[in-house]
Scaffold this active site. Sequence first.
Site, PDB file in Angstrom:
ATOM      1  N   CYS A  14      41.924  16.355 -38.819  1.00 63.50           N
ATOM      2  CA  CYS A  14      41.660  17.333 -39.768  1.00 63.50           C
ATOM      3  C   CYS A  14      40.028  17.772 -40.241  1.00 63.50           C
ATOM      4  O   CYS A  14      39.002  16.406 -40.632  1.00 63.50           O
ATOM      5  CB  CYS A  14      42.507  16.982 -41.109  1.00 63.50           C
ATOM      6  SG  CYS A  14      42.531  18.101 -42.273  1.00 63.50           S
ATOM      7  N   HIS A  16      39.129  19.983 -42.856  1.00 59.44           N
ATOM      8  CA  HIS A  16      39.020  19.415 -44.303  1.00 59.44           C
ATOM      9  C   HIS A  16      38.946  18.548 -44.733  1.00 59.44           C
ATOM     10  O   HIS A  16      38.020  17.866 -45.553  1.00 59.44           O
ATOM     11  CB  HIS A  16      40.467  20.685 -44.633  1.00 59.44           C
ATOM     12  CG  HIS A  16      40.444  21.264 -46.275  1.00 59.44           C
ATOM     13  ND1 HIS A  16      40.983  21.840 -46.963  1.00 59.44           N
ATOM     14  CD2 HIS A  16      39.709  21.322 -46.874  1.00 59.44           C
ATOM     15  CE1 HIS A  16      40.586  21.535 -48.159  1.00 59.44           C
ATOM     16  NE2 HIS A  16      39.488  21.346 -48.285  1.00 59.44           N
ATOM     17  N   HIS A 134      51.049  22.738 -34.030  1.00 62.15           N
ATOM     18  CA  HIS A 134      50.628  24.160 -35.624  1.00 62.15           C
ATOM     19  C   HIS A 134      50.761  25.943 -34.981  1.00 62.15           C
ATOM     20  O   HIS A 134      50.650  25.328 -33.866  1.00 62.15           O
ATOM     21  CB  HIS A 134      48.828  23.293 -35.606  1.00 62.15           C
ATOM     22  CG  HIS A 134      48.564  22.771 -35.922  1.00 62.15           C
ATOM     23  ND1 HIS A 134      48.795  21.198 -35.690  1.00 62.15           N
ATOM     24  CD2 HIS A 134      48.664  22.271 -37.000  1.00 62.15           C
ATOM     25  CE1 HIS A 134      48.457  20.244 -36.237  1.00 62.15           C
ATOM     26  NE2 HIS A 134      47.976  20.406 -37.093  1.00 62.15           N
ATOM     27  N   ASP A 158      49.543  24.550 -44.743  1.00 67.21           N
ATOM     28  CA  ASP A 158      47.870  24.134 -44.830  1.00 67.21           C
ATOM     29  C   ASP A 158      47.166  25.473 -45.763  1.00 67.21           C
ATOM     30  O   ASP A 158      46.847  26.529 -46.145  1.00 67.21           O
ATOM     31  CB  ASP A 158      46.906  24.732 -43.159  1.00 67.21           C
ATOM     32  CG  ASP A 158      45.922  23.728 -43.407  1.00 67.21           C
ATOM     33  OD1 ASP A 158      45.156  23.631 -44.786  1.00 67.21           O
ATOM     34  OD2 ASP A 158      45.410  23.500 -42.941  1.00 67.21           O
ATOM     35  N   CYS A 162      42.448  25.771 -42.647  1.00 62.42           N
ATOM     36  CA  CYS A 162      42.773  24.682 -41.868  1.00 62.42           C
ATOM     37  C   CYS A 162      41.125  25.127 -40.544  1.00 62.42           C
ATOM     38  O   CYS A 162      41.159  25.768 -39.793  1.00 62.42           O
ATOM     39  CB  CYS A 162      43.500  25.306 -40.254  1.00 62.42           C
ATOM     40  SG  CYS A 162      44.363  24.829 -39.290  1.00 62.42           S
ATOM     41  N   GLY A 163      40.718  23.835 -41.053  1.00 70.79           N
ATOM     42  CA  GLY A 163      39.371  23.239 -39.902  1.00 70.79           C
ATOM     43  C   GLY A 163      39.327  23.900 -38.258  1.00 70.79           C
ATOM     44  O   GLY A 163      39.028  24.663 -37.645  1.00 70.79           O
ATOM     45  N   THR A 164      41.114  22.634 -37.953  1.00 71.31           N
ATOM     46  CA  THR A 164      41.168  22.844 -36.771  1.00 71.31           C
ATOM     47  C   THR A 164      41.154  24.591 -36.229  1.00 71.31           C
ATOM     48  O   THR A 164      41.204  24.758 -35.152  1.00 71.31           O
ATOM     49  CB  THR A 164      41.914  21.921 -35.777  1.00 71.31           C
ATOM     50  OG1 THR A 164      43.141  22.119 -37.048  1.00 71.31           O
ATOM     51  CG2 THR A 164      41.246  20.166 -36.249  1.00 71.31           C
TER      52      THR A 164
END
Length: 236
Positions: A14, A16, A134, A158, A162-164
Amino acid sequence: AVIFFNNVGTLHMCVHGTIGVAVTLAHLGRIDPGAHKLDTPVGKVAFVLENDGLVSVENVASYRLADGVRVEIESHGCITGQIAWGGNWFFLVEDHGLEIESTRVDELTGFSKKVREALEREGITGENGACIDHIELFGPSNSADSKNFVLCPGGAYDRSPCGTGTSAKIACLAADGALAPGVDWIQESIIGSRFTASYRPGERPGEIIPTVEGRAWITAESELIHEESDPWRDGI
């Protein structure tokens, strides 16, 4: 907060959460501003903590696996999406016809669950049969390059961009030739928070190395009390 398992045991990370860990470690006096690294089950993740608390995370190698994937959604019809890896497996959709607004979270959640169910029903997976758990829906933003809604495993959404998921998004943009290396992409979340992302080419063809920049804030410090008479003091 950096790594977790979903209900089928798939490894994730993750971005974040990594930003939150960086800010927390600084708050505790464990690290100073500068460059640091974390080990995660999906690879080493580097981050830079600035003096003002801004954190830039260099994520794992990300890439698009498939484009133009069509799937039939119950009570909606056929949609087309992309499958990409950004530290988690994502199905990214723009032709959903829904408004990406915080007032429509229930509708977006319900639709995204149907997308995930349809992927499972039709046997559409990530690489080597990995579960795509996701779902990322995109729409226009008035003040960023894009606005998204991301449904995570377990049915929660989220509140961050969402960084990913942002890494997966810019991997798709890079694959389309729509975003050049080093150029910023601003991704807005369903609640209006933002990440700024860019990338450099990865070592293998089609891979990119994303950098995602954002902030986190300390909200509380708590103390756990273990009473000897409490039979569940160590948890359930």
